[in-house]
Design an enzyme around this catalytic site. Structure first.
Site, PDB file in Angstrom:
ATOM      1  CG  HIS A  48      -4.112  17.021  17.472  1.00  0.00           C
ATOM      2  ND1 HIS A  48      -3.852  15.936  16.662  1.00  0.00           N
ATOM      3  CD2 HIS A  48      -5.112  16.637  18.311  1.00  0.00           C
ATOM      4  CE1 HIS A  48      -4.645  14.935  16.999  1.00  0.00           C
ATOM      5  NE2 HIS A  48      -5.432  15.339  17.987  1.00  0.00           N
ATOM      6  CD  GLU A  50       0.571  18.112  14.665  1.00  0.00           C
ATOM      7  OE1 GLU A  50       0.071  18.242  15.808  1.00  0.00           O
ATOM      8  OE2 GLU A  50       0.775  17.006  14.142  1.00  0.00           O
ATOM      9  CB  CYS A  96      -3.208  12.660  13.160  1.00  0.00           C
ATOM     10  SG  CYS A  96      -4.124  14.191  13.530  1.00  0.00           S
ATOM     11  CB  CYS A  99      -2.399  17.574  12.189  1.00  0.00           C
ATOM     12  SG  CYS A  99      -2.921  17.696  13.915  1.00  0.00           S
TER      13      CYS A  99
END
Length: 161
Positions: A48, A50, A96, A99
């Site tokens: 992801h 992040e 999410c 993250c």
């Protein structure tokens, strides 16, 4: 946020959901790292934006804090320090749970995000992992920065799918 939006566009080229992230140093101006989703491009479910931005920023700070010729750490940090204390993470979509956990564990001080994620958001929408009082670190959260632009980018991507 504009830099994060530009980064998110790069995700689309690799077939990924357009999410972009930027980590700013404690001065609020110096960009330590940028990243975009690379799950499809790299075949990595943890890639992801992040998480990648946090990894890259921590690596940059470790390098900056490496001992100099006298053996002292440079940049006011301990040699090998991975903590992102004082840093700000700017991301186009609400983080999410994975993250959010990485944000807490990396000690990011501030999270700034654009679009809310009502289905999987963990910074105030569905959950609020980043500000859970049971955890040892709770960053400040600023939501809704360029929210319409961030949401539009995601909507356009999914409309073509």
């Amino acid at each position: 946020m504009r830099l994060a939006l530009e980064e998110a566009e790069l995700a689309v080229r690799g077939g990924d959901v357009p999410v972009g992230a930027v980590v700013l140093a404690a001065d609020g101006r110096t960009v330590l790292a940028v990243a975009h989703n690379e799950r499809e491009a790299g075949g990595d479910p943890t890639a992801h934006a992040e998480v990648l931005a946090i990894r890259r920023a921590a690596a940059r700070l470790r390098e900056a804090g490496a001992p100099d010729a006298t053996g002292e750490a440079a940049g006011g940090r301990r040699a090998g320090d991975w903590r992102l204390t004082g840093c700000t993470l700017v991301v186009t979509l609400e983080p999410c749970t994975m993250c959010a956990g990485a944000i807490v564990l990396s000690r990011v001080d501030r999270v700034v995000y654009g679009a809310r994620d009502e289905k999987a958001g963990a910074a105030g929408s569905l959950w609020d992992v980043v500000r859970d009082r049971r955890l040892n670190h709770r960053p400040e959260v600023v939501e809704g920065v360029l929210a319409e632009e961030c949401a539009r980018q995601l909507t356009e991507f999914f409309r073509t799918r």
